[in-house]
Design a protein around this motif. Structure first.
Motif, mmCIF file in Angstrom:
data_model
loop_
_atom_site.group_PDB
_atom_site.id
_atom_site.type_symbol
_atom_site.label_atom_id
_atom_site.label_comp_id
_atom_site.label_asym_id
_atom_site.label_seq_id
_atom_site.Cartn_x
_atom_site.Cartn_y
_atom_site.Cartn_z
ATOM 1 N N LEU A 1 0.811 -1.219 0.000
ATOM 2 C CA LEU A 1 0.000 0.000 0.000
ATOM 3 C C LEU A 1 0.845 1.269 0.000
ATOM 4 N N ILE A 2 1.921 1.296 0.779
ATOM 5 C CA ILE A 2 2.742 2.496 0.879
ATOM 6 C C ILE A 2 3.338 2.841 -0.484
ATOM 7 N N THR A 3 3.881 1.812 -1.155
ATOM 8 C CA THR A 3 4.449 2.043 -2.489
ATOM 9 C C THR A 3 3.378 2.491 -3.472
ATOM 10 N N SER A 4 2.213 1.860 -3.392
ATOM 11 C CA SER A 4 1.114 2.230 -4.291
ATOM 12 C C SER A 4 0.659 3.670 -4.041
ATOM 13 N N ALA A 5 0.593 4.071 -2.768
ATOM 14 C CA ALA A 5 0.162 5.435 -2.437
ATOM 15 C C ALA A 5 1.140 6.464 -2.991
ATOM 16 N N ALA A 6 2.436 6.173 -2.877
ATOM 17 C CA ALA A 6 3.444 7.096 -3.417
ATOM 18 C C ALA A 6 3.288 7.242 -4.924
ATOM 19 N N SER A 7 3.017 6.114 -5.594
ATOM 20 C CA SER A 7 2.818 6.157 -7.044
ATOM 21 C C SER A 7 1.574 6.966 -7.400
ATOM 22 N N ILE A 8 0.529 6.855 -6.579
ATOM 23 C CA ILE A 8 -0.701 7.619 -6.827
ATOM 24 C C ILE A 8 -0.439 9.113 -6.714
ATOM 25 N N ILE A 9 0.292 9.517 -5.673
ATOM 26 C CA ILE A 9 0.579 10.943 -5.474
ATOM 27 C C ILE A 9 1.353 11.502 -6.664
ATOM 28 N N LEU A 10 2.371 10.763 -7.100
ATOM 29 C CA LEU A 10 3.143 11.208 -8.265
ATOM 30 C C LEU A 10 2.268 11.243 -9.513
ATOM 31 N N GLY A 11 1.386 10.263 -9.652
ATOM 32 C CA GLY A 11 0.493 10.221 -10.808
ATOM 33 C C GLY A 11 -0.498 11.367 -10.825
ATOM 34 N N VAL A 12 -0.966 11.774 -9.631
ATOM 35 C CA VAL A 12 -1.916 12.893 -9.542
ATOM 36 C C VAL A 12 -1.293 14.160 -10.097
ATOM 37 N N TRP A 13 -0.080 14.477 -9.683
ATOM 38 C CA TRP A 13 0.534 15.725 -10.143
ATOM 39 C C TRP A 13 1.041 15.602 -11.578
ATOM 40 N N GLY A 14 1.359 14.379 -12.002
ATOM 41 C CA GLY A 14 1.655 14.190 -13.418
ATOM 42 C C GLY A 14 0.421 14.422 -14.272
ATOM 43 N N THR A 15 -0.727 13.963 -13.791
ATOM 44 C CA THR A 15 -1.988 14.203 -14.499
ATOM 45 C C THR A 15 -2.309 15.679 -14.526
ATOM 46 N N ALA B 1 -0.991 26.824 -10.212
ATOM 47 C CA ALA B 1 -1.739 25.921 -9.338
ATOM 48 C C ALA B 1 -2.880 26.654 -8.645
ATOM 49 N N ASP B 2 -3.908 25.891 -8.283
ATOM 50 C CA ASP B 2 -5.039 26.409 -7.515
ATOM 51 C C ASP B 2 -5.824 27.478 -8.262
ATOM 52 N N VAL B 3 -6.000 27.291 -9.568
ATOM 53 C CA VAL B 3 -6.799 28.264 -10.321
ATOM 54 C C VAL B 3 -8.089 27.654 -10.838
ATOM 55 N N SER B 4 -8.254 26.336 -10.711
ATOM 56 C CA SER B 4 -9.432 25.717 -11.286
ATOM 57 C C SER B 4 -9.970 24.625 -10.364
ATOM 58 N N VAL B 5 -11.185 24.185 -10.678
ATOM 59 C CA VAL B 5 -11.809 23.097 -9.928
ATOM 60 C C VAL B 5 -10.987 21.814 -10.064
ATOM 61 N N ILE B 6 -10.338 21.629 -11.209
ATOM 62 C CA ILE B 6 -9.510 20.437 -11.416
ATOM 63 C C ILE B 6 -8.404 20.365 -10.368
ATOM 64 N N ASP B 7 -7.787 21.509 -10.033
ATOM 65 C CA ASP B 7 -6.756 21.523 -8.995
ATOM 66 C C ASP B 7 -7.325 21.046 -7.664
ATOM 67 N N ILE B 8 -8.528 21.487 -7.349
ATOM 68 C CA ILE B 8 -9.154 21.100 -6.082
ATOM 69 C C ILE B 8 -9.433 19.598 -6.063
ATOM 70 N N ILE B 9 -9.961 19.069 -7.173
ATOM 71 C CA ILE B 9 -10.259 17.638 -7.238
ATOM 72 C C ILE B 9 -8.994 16.808 -7.074
ATOM 73 N N LEU B 10 -7.932 17.182 -7.789
ATOM 74 C CA LEU B 10 -6.684 16.417 -7.701
ATOM 75 C C LEU B 10 -6.069 16.511 -6.307
ATOM 76 N N THR B 11 -6.178 17.678 -5.685
ATOM 77 C CA THR B 11 -5.677 17.831 -4.315
ATOM 78 C C THR B 11 -6.461 16.943 -3.354
ATOM 79 N N LEU B 12 -7.790 16.891 -3.533
ATOM 80 C CA LEU B 12 -8.615 16.035 -2.674
ATOM 81 C C LEU B 12 -8.270 14.561 -2.870
ATOM 82 N N ILE B 13 -7.954 14.163 -4.120
ATOM 83 C CA ILE B 13 -7.546 12.777 -4.369
ATOM 84 C C ILE B 13 -6.259 12.456 -3.601
ATOM 85 N N ALA B 14 -5.298 13.381 -3.654
ATOM 86 C CA ALA B 14 -4.037 13.155 -2.942
ATOM 87 C C ALA B 14 -4.262 13.090 -1.432
ATOM 88 N N ILE B 15 -5.059 14.026 -0.907
ATOM 89 C CA ILE B 15 -5.334 14.026 0.536
ATOM 90 C C ILE B 15 -6.107 12.773 0.939
#
Length: 316
Positions: A252-266, A276-290
């Protein structure tokens, strides 16, 4: 059938149904996205000549003098809320223009009925006195909201005023004159011109100078951009949820790290150079990471609780 097994089966079925619905959505929208993408490529490959004629005076060449004006929209800054026009054209005199100056004013306008108290912004430039070509880069303000990307739209309201200056005397050309021809086109990447609207009643608008011609332009994202952004966000949510819920704790830890990197790559893929932080997409991706980090913390706590409160030798 044990309760944990039933819960896990329900979870797997839910994920399978979600993936099936997603695939159907992709297949139904794909033809329209490809059509939109092809239209955008064709538009970007076109020449820089203004091809969308929105206003012209057919009797202009019967006059001794006229100005042919072309506006080419080249770039939109959605954060700074500006649009760049390349203004080009020529001043044609069938006879000597007499050395007088033809001055053009390009300004924003507001409808008088809206009681807008803002001062219209204006840019002025002189055209050659006798039979000469000219070109200028003009930046004008636009109205729009980047926060709803990729469904953001931008409107530009432009009024053109033609002024003749002869021996210190200034005369503005009225809206019924055939001394000024205007055509408008756009070549803005990742935007399409939704519509151009001619303002026929120029007396109903407020401008910096008496207007000769006025129009409104509306720009929006192509359908394929809206489609791809929404698709990637949905895929990311489903992939993240499946990884968190189904992955073994040891991975899980390795998978979570990959997800965080994938979120910001997306994020870089979807929004490019936008801050950063100019659109709803930024908020959604931040919520996914959190949400990913919170889920990992919860599963970690449950794992520790299960390990130390119920050691292997005490389990049945």
């Amino acid at each position: 059938m044990t309760k944990p097994f039933r819960q896990r089966k329900w979870l797997i079925n839910t994920i399978n149904y979600s993936i099936a619905i997603l695939l159907l959505t992709i297949l139904s929208g794909m033809p329209f996205a490809l059509k939109s993408l092809y239209a955008s490529v064709q538009s970007n490959a076109a020449s820089d000549e203004a091809t969308s004629l929105i206003l012209a005076h057919p009797n202009a060449k019967k006059r001794n003098e006229f100005v042919q004006l072309e506006l080419l929209a080249k770039d939109i800054d959605p954060v700074g809320k500006t649009i760049k026009f390349v203004v080009s054209g020529y001043h044609d005199c069938w006879q000597d223009c007499g050395g007088h100056v033809m001055r053009l004013h390009m300004s924003t306008f507001y409808l008088k009925e809206n009681n807008d108290n803002r001062v219209p912004q204006s840019v002025s430039f002189d055209v050659p006195a006798n039979n000469g070509e000219f070109e200028h880069d003009i930046v004008m303000p636009i109205d729009g909201d980047i926060s709803i990307y990729p469904f953001d739209q931008y409107q530009v309201d432009v009024a053109l005023s033609a002024e003749r200056v002869d021996k210190g005397k200034s005369t503005f050309i009225g809206s019924g004159s055939n001394n000024l021809n205007l055509s408008v086109d756009e070549q803005i990447p990742h935007f399409v011109n939704n519509q151009n609207t001619i303002i026929k009643n120029v007396d109903a608008i407020t401008t910096a100078h008496p207007p000769t011609i006025a129009f409104s332009g509306n720009f929006k994202r192509p359908f394929y951009v809206e489609y791809i952004v929404c698709l990637l966000v949905v895929l990311l949510v489903i992939t993240t949820s499946a990884t968190i819920l189904l992955a073994d704790f040891s991975k899980l830890i390795t998978s979570a790290a990959s997800i965080i990197l994938g979120v910001w790559g997306t994020r870089s893929l979807l929004l490019g150079s936008l801050p950063a932080d100019v659109s709803v997409i930024d908020i959604i991706l931040t919520l996914i990471a959190i949400g990913t980090l919170i889920s990992v913390a919860i599963k970690s706590a449950l794992h520790v609780r299960n390990k130390y409160q119920h050691p292997p030798e005490n389990r049945q």
